[in-house]
Design an enzyme around this catalytic site. Structure first.
Site, PDB file in Angstrom:
ATOM      1  N   ALA A   1       0.820  -1.222   0.000  1.00 33.45           N
ATOM      2  CA  ALA A   1       0.000   0.000   0.000  1.00 33.45           C
ATOM      3  C   ALA A   1       0.851   1.269   0.000  1.00 33.45           C
ATOM      4  O   ALA A   1       0.784   2.101  -0.918  1.00 33.45           O
ATOM      5  CB  ALA A   1      -0.927  -0.019   1.216  1.00 33.45           C
ATOM      6  N   ALA A   2       1.696   1.395   1.044  1.00 34.46           N
ATOM      7  CA  ALA A   2       2.424   2.648   1.227  1.00 34.46           C
ATOM      8  C   ALA A   2       3.485   2.850   0.144  1.00 34.46           C
ATOM      9  O   ALA A   2       3.658   3.960  -0.380  1.00 34.46           O
ATOM     10  CB  ALA A   2       3.076   2.661   2.612  1.00 34.46           C
TER      11      ALA A   2
ATOM     12  N   ARG B   1       3.913  11.380 -10.243  1.00 35.71           N
ATOM     13  CA  ARG B   1       2.990  12.427 -10.697  1.00 35.71           C
ATOM     14  C   ARG B   1       3.638  13.809 -10.591  1.00 35.71           C
ATOM     15  O   ARG B   1       3.386  14.684 -11.406  1.00 35.71           O
ATOM     16  CB  ARG B   1       1.707  12.408  -9.861  1.00 35.71           C
TER      17      ARG B   1
ATOM     18  N   GLU C   1      10.381  -5.366  -4.130  1.00 34.54           N
ATOM     19  CA  GLU C   1       9.396  -6.129  -3.342  1.00 34.54           C
ATOM     20  C   GLU C   1       9.814  -7.595  -3.326  1.00 34.54           C
ATOM     21  O   GLU C   1       9.984  -8.208  -4.383  1.00 34.54           O
ATOM     22  CB  GLU C   1       7.994  -5.959  -3.944  1.00 34.54           C
TER      23      GLU C   1
ATOM     24  N   SER D   1       0.846  -4.049  -4.600  1.00 37.94           N
ATOM     25  CA  SER D   1      -0.293  -3.145  -4.604  1.00 37.94           C
ATOM     26  C   SER D   1      -1.642  -3.868  -4.486  1.00 37.94           C
ATOM     27  O   SER D   1      -2.594  -3.542  -5.172  1.00 37.94           O
ATOM     28  CB  SER D   1      -0.270  -2.317  -5.904  1.00 37.94           C
TER      29      SER D   1
ATOM     30  N   ALA E   1      -5.012  -5.272  -2.117  1.00 37.77           N
ATOM     31  CA  ALA E   1      -5.811  -4.734  -1.015  1.00 37.77           C
ATOM     32  C   ALA E   1      -5.848  -5.739   0.132  1.00 37.77           C
ATOM     33  O   ALA E   1      -6.720  -6.615   0.183  1.00 37.77           O
ATOM     34  CB  ALA E   1      -7.231  -4.436  -1.504  1.00 37.77           C
TER      35      ALA E   1
ATOM     36  N   CYS F   1      -6.733  -5.315   3.051  1.00 41.55           N
ATOM     37  CA  CYS F   1      -7.973  -5.150   3.831  1.00 41.55           C
ATOM     38  C   CYS F   1      -9.108  -5.988   3.249  1.00 41.55           C
ATOM     39  O   CYS F   1     -10.098  -6.261   3.920  1.00 41.55           O
ATOM     40  CB  CYS F   1      -8.425  -3.687   3.820  1.00 41.55           C
TER      41      CYS F   1
ATOM     42  N   ASP G   1       2.925   0.691   7.622  1.00 43.21           N
ATOM     43  CA  ASP G   1       2.893  -0.140   8.830  1.00 43.21           C
ATOM     44  C   ASP G   1       4.226  -0.221   9.572  1.00 43.21           C
ATOM     45  O   ASP G   1       4.267  -0.743  10.685  1.00 43.21           O
ATOM     46  CB  ASP G   1       2.494  -1.575   8.454  1.00 43.21           C
TER      47      ASP G   1
ATOM     48  N   TYR H   1     -29.626  16.163   8.169  1.00 42.94           N
ATOM     49  CA  TYR H   1     -30.732  15.405   8.758  1.00 42.94           C
ATOM     50  C   TYR H   1     -31.891  15.247   7.792  1.00 42.94           C
ATOM     51  O   TYR H   1     -32.376  16.222   7.217  1.00 42.94           O
ATOM     52  CB  TYR H   1     -31.266  16.071  10.040  1.00 42.94           C
TER      53      TYR H   1
HETATM   54  C1  LIG Z   1      -6.699  -9.320   7.011  1.00 39.33           C
HETATM   55  C2  LIG Z   1      -6.429  -7.858   7.079  1.00 39.33           C
HETATM   56  C3  LIG Z   1      -7.459  -6.954   7.104  1.00 39.33           C
HETATM   57  C4  LIG Z   1      -7.194  -5.593   7.174  1.00 39.33           C
HETATM   58  N1  LIG Z   1      -8.243  -4.713   7.200  1.00 39.33           N
HETATM   59  C5  LIG Z   1      -7.998  -3.394   7.253  1.00 39.33           C
HETATM   60  C6  LIG Z   1      -9.053  -2.464   7.218  1.00 39.33           C
HETATM   61  O1  LIG Z   1     -10.229  -2.835   7.123  1.00 39.33           O
HETATM   62  N2  LIG Z   1      -8.755  -1.141   7.283  1.00 39.33           N
HETATM   63  C7  LIG Z   1      -7.468  -0.697   7.350  1.00 39.33           C
HETATM   64  O2  LIG Z   1      -7.249   0.516   7.382  1.00 39.33           O
HETATM   65  N3  LIG Z   1      -6.437  -1.560   7.366  1.00 39.33           N
HETATM   66  C8  LIG Z   1      -6.667  -2.891   7.315  1.00 39.33           C
HETATM   67  N4  LIG Z   1      -5.616  -3.759   7.291  1.00 39.33           N
HETATM   68  C9  LIG Z   1      -4.242  -3.240   7.376  1.00 39.33           C
HETATM   69  C10 LIG Z   1      -3.660  -2.869   6.018  1.00 39.33           C
HETATM   70  O3  LIG Z   1      -3.778  -3.927   5.130  1.00 39.33           O
HETATM   71  C11 LIG Z   1      -2.198  -2.474   6.200  1.00 39.33           C
HETATM   72  O4  LIG Z   1      -2.156  -1.373   7.063  1.00 39.33           O
HETATM   73  C12 LIG Z   1      -1.499  -2.130   4.895  1.00 39.33           C
HETATM   74  O5  LIG Z   1      -1.406  -3.231   4.063  1.00 39.33           O
HETATM   75  C13 LIG Z   1      -0.097  -1.613   5.180  1.00 39.33           C
HETATM   76  O6  LIG Z   1       0.570  -1.390   3.985  1.00 39.33           O
HETATM   77  P1  LIG Z   1       2.156  -1.226   3.935  1.00 39.33           P
HETATM   78  O7  LIG Z   1       2.479  -0.999   2.529  1.00 39.33           O
HETATM   79  O8  LIG Z   1       2.612  -0.249   4.941  1.00 39.33           O
HETATM   80  O9  LIG Z   1       2.741  -2.620   4.460  1.00 39.33           O
HETATM   81  P2  LIG Z   1       2.568  -4.116   4.018  1.00 39.33           P
HETATM   82  O10 LIG Z   1       1.221  -4.369   3.448  1.00 39.33           O
HETATM   83  O11 LIG Z   1       3.005  -4.950   5.171  1.00 39.33           O
HETATM   84  O12 LIG Z   1       3.631  -4.295   2.833  1.00 39.33           O
HETATM   85  C14 LIG Z   1       5.014  -4.256   3.062  1.00 39.33           C
HETATM   86  C15 LIG Z   1       5.713  -4.998   1.944  1.00 39.33           C
HETATM   87  O13 LIG Z   1       7.109  -4.794   2.107  1.00 39.33           O
HETATM   88  C16 LIG Z   1       7.782  -5.965   1.660  1.00 39.33           C
HETATM   89  N5  LIG Z   1       9.128  -5.997   2.256  1.00 39.33           N
HETATM   90  C17 LIG Z   1       9.432  -5.954   3.576  1.00 39.33           C
HETATM   91  N6  LIG Z   1      10.774  -5.999   3.733  1.00 39.33           N
HETATM   92  C18 LIG Z   1      11.301  -6.054   2.501  1.00 39.33           C
HETATM   93  C19 LIG Z   1      12.636  -6.140   2.007  1.00 39.33           C
HETATM   94  N7  LIG Z   1      13.680  -6.145   2.833  1.00 39.33           N
HETATM   95  N8  LIG Z   1      12.824  -6.202   0.676  1.00 39.33           N
HETATM   96  C20 LIG Z   1      11.783  -6.194  -0.190  1.00 39.33           C
HETATM   97  N9  LIG Z   1      10.496  -6.137   0.224  1.00 39.33           N
HETATM   98  C21 LIG Z   1      10.269  -6.057   1.551  1.00 39.33           C
HETATM   99  C22 LIG Z   1       6.888  -7.083   2.171  1.00 39.33           C
HETATM  100  O14 LIG Z   1       7.106  -8.264   1.421  1.00 39.33           O
HETATM  101  C23 LIG Z   1       5.494  -6.510   1.973  1.00 39.33           C
HETATM  102  O15 LIG Z   1       4.930  -6.956   0.770  1.00 39.33           O
HETATM  103  C24 LIG Z   1      -5.856  -5.131   7.213  1.00 39.33           C
HETATM  104  C25 LIG Z   1      -4.803  -6.049   7.184  1.00 39.33           C
HETATM  105  C26 LIG Z   1      -5.079  -7.392   7.099  1.00 39.33           C
HETATM  106  C27 LIG Z   1      -3.929  -8.352   7.060  1.00 39.33           C
END
Ligand SMILES: Cc1cc2nc3c(=O)[nH]c(=O)nc-3n(C[C@H](O)[C@H](O)[C@H](O)COP(=O)(O)OP(=O)(O)OC[C@H]3O[C@@H](n4cnc5c(N)ncnc54)[C@H](O)[C@@H]3O)c2cc1C
Length: 564
Positions: A13-14, A24, A35, A41, A43, A45, A293, A438
């Protein structure tokens, strides 16, 4: 001029948001995402909804809103961003501004130079260190891969017994998904209640009861000691008090920030264990940003510079935008979070923002709270449903500092209004007069949040003495010398009642007032406590000294009720 080199580590995500934003704003920059996994990329969630079948196709979680899969080719063609999947960043060489990267397919290691580096390494599920954790059938739900593995386990259609270790957001969303595909689910939670840290206990208990009514077995205050297997496959979860036979175990005991690379590179790690960043999302190295995260966030309602670790997808996306902007020379600020969150479980919606009462006390506030139960639409509108709202104000400043809402009614509206108000430092009294939309299909004339803030103001200003359900339960258990007065109608009393309560309907209260002892503490209740408030005012006017209203009434009472 040389093209700016931007390297992003982590492509969910981030990371992808940061890279896309950077592109952009800077069409010349050379942008690379590394990755280690196969998907980018996606979802996360949406994973529970893919498990349940609500989202039918896997591709829907990795596609744009118009159905184009977000693959490395898509990023290259549409955004001119290079995405190296199955590549792991091994090390950050800050001195030479290079990342050491390993191609996981051929084992080759190479170096990638950067001008700006963005860490988006995310989080990973905490696995309690119990014997048997590596048995087959012990899973997590974090990535697309995890979802595929769980789907495979469920494929033969035989009803499965699943034990979920951990009663937080992911454990609960997984529970609903698994029940909906015919599994029997037991949640084992170490804390005395589920959703600790998300809701206060009396609100969490309401969710627990709702889940139990749907057939979920919930064991709280239970420590898992080991997992037993047969032929290398899990068959039983053993706790201090139970042995639970199972086909699948899902570890959902919380997420941890993935800070390995950052720590090894000497970047500052914050007090929560996640990467420390400033308001521009810069780490302790100004050429390295961190997002999503893996970072901690400033708390928007804290008195000091306290940080939270609340890993959520919307924050990750906002971070990406801010860091992407700043990485190409912009100056965008990310002020902080309120840990706002929401989820659905069966027919209940559950949300919160800001402080819980427990956390507010720990952090030096003087919390005053109220619980109200009210419909989410005009009460006469056919689809109106109840929302139980807990508001938390600070006695010292008069500010609104927290909200929690649960129930079958719509909760996102009151959560979002409260979060907006708290972001701007609103007083509880400011919320009372907000000009909200309302009409009967959308809201009562006084929206839930407004009604709750009025009740909280009455409490803060000394006009309303309420008692929280937890405190009342404790008092009843400790000495029991409380006169419980039910002021509902006889018909309501026939349907459901509280043990040891006396019924005097509000309409008869004045003529029957002498039946209420003057030497006892009186707690008045009705369905939602609106009528009880009126009754308390009558009693006080007639000289009763110790009269309180049960916050939220029977609707919010999470303990024993008698249904004759
Ligand atoms: C089941 C579930 C339900 C969720 N529901 C919600 C919701 O309803 N609402 C909400 O706001 N949030 C929800 N979340 C949380 C949300 O999905 C996460 O906050 C979000 O995915 C975070 O994105 P990110 O990119 O920070 O990290 P991540 O999704 O953890 O991605 C990090 C990526 O970095 C890669 N990486 C790490 N270290 C390395 C390295 N050294 N070299 C190369 N790649 C690396 C990993 O492989 C990973 O793919 C949910 C999460 C889950 C698991």
């Amino acid at each position: 001029m040389a093209r700016k080199k931007i390297v992003v580590i982590g492509g969910v995500a981030a990371g992808t948001k940061a890279a896309s934003r950077a592109r952009r704003l800077d069409q010349e920059a050379q942008i690379t995402i590394i990755e280690k996994g196969e998907e980018i990329s996606y979802a996360g969630c949406g994973l529970p909804y893919y498990i349940s079948g609500t989202v039918e196709k896997r591709e829907e979680l990795i596609s744009t809103a118009v159905g184009v899969p977000r693959t490395p080719q898509f990023f290259k063609q549409v955004k001119d961003i290079d995405v190296l999947i199955r590549h792991e960043a091994l090390k950050i060489d800050r001195e030479n501004k290079e990342v050491e990267v390993k191609n996981l397919d051929n084992g080759k290691v190479f170096r990638l130079p950067y001008d700006k580096l963005i860490l988006a390494t995310g989080s990973y599920p905490f696995i309690p260190p119990v014997p048997g954790k590596d048995l087959r059938g012990v899973l997590t739900l974090k990535s697309m891969r995890d979802a595929d593995a769980l789907k495979e386990e469920l494929a033969d259609k035989k009803a499965k017994d699943v034990v979920i270790i951990g009663g937080g957001l992911i454990g609960i969303e997984s529970t609903e998904a698994l029940i909906s595909v015919g599994c029997r689910v037991t949640i084992v939670e170490l804390l005395p209640r589920i959703l600790g840290g998300f809701l206060d206990p009396e609100m969490a208990l309401l969710v627990e009861q709702h889940m139990e009514s749907k057939g979920v077995r919930i064991l709280t205050g239970e420590k898992v000691t080991r997992l037993e297997g047969e032929g290398g496959r899990v068959k039983e979860v053993v706790t201090e008090n139970h042995s639970i036979p199972c086909d699948i175990v899902i570890m959902a005991a919380g997420m941890r920030p993935n800070v390995k690379l950052a720590r090894e590179a000497g970047l500052k790690i914050g007090e929560t264990g996640a990467i420390a960043v400033d308001s521009r999302l810069r780490t302790s190295d100004p050429d390295i940003f961190a997002v999503g995260d893996c970072v901690q966030n400033r708390c928007l309602v804290c008195l000091d510079d306290t940080h939270y670790y609340t890993p959520l997808g919307d924050t990750a996306n906002k971070h990406g935008r801010v860091a992407g902007t700043n990485a190409v020379g912009g100056d965008e600020e990310f002020k902080g979070i309120l840990s706002t969150g929401i989820f659905k479980v069966f027919e209940f919606n559950v949300g919160r923002a800001g402080f819980s009462e427990e956390r507010a006390r720990q952090d030096g506030f003087e919390p005053v709270t109220v619980i109200t139960a009210s419909p989410d639409k005009a009460h006469f509108y056919p689809t109106a449903q109840t929302v139980i709202t807990k508001l938390i104000g600070d006695a010292k400043t008069g500010k609104l500092i927290g909200i929690q809402a649960v129930g079958p009614g719509t909760v996102d509206k009151c959560i979002d209004v409260a979060a907006t108000a708290m972001s701007f430092g609103a007083l509880v009294s400011d919320v009372s007069n907000l000009d909200l939309a309302y009409a009967p299909p959308y809201s009562p004339a006084l929206a839930n949040i407004i009604e709750a803030s009025n009740a909280l103001r009455n409490k803060m200003e000394g006009r309303y003495r309420g008692v929280n359900p937890l405190s009342l339960k404790k008092e009843l258990e400790e000495d029991g010398d409380i006169h419980l007065l039910d002021v509902r109608t006889p018909a309501e009393h026939e349907e459901v009642r509280m043990p040891n309560a006396t019924l005097i309907p509000l309409g008869n209260l004045r003529e029957r007032i002498e039946e209420i002892p003057r030497d006892q503490r009186v707690v008045v209740f009705c369905k939602t406590s609106l009528r009880a408030y009126e009754a308390a005012l009558v009693l006080q006017h007639r000289g009763y000294k110790d009269v309180r209203v049960l916050d939220g009434g029977l609707a919010a009472w999470p303990f024993e009720k008698i249904t004759p």
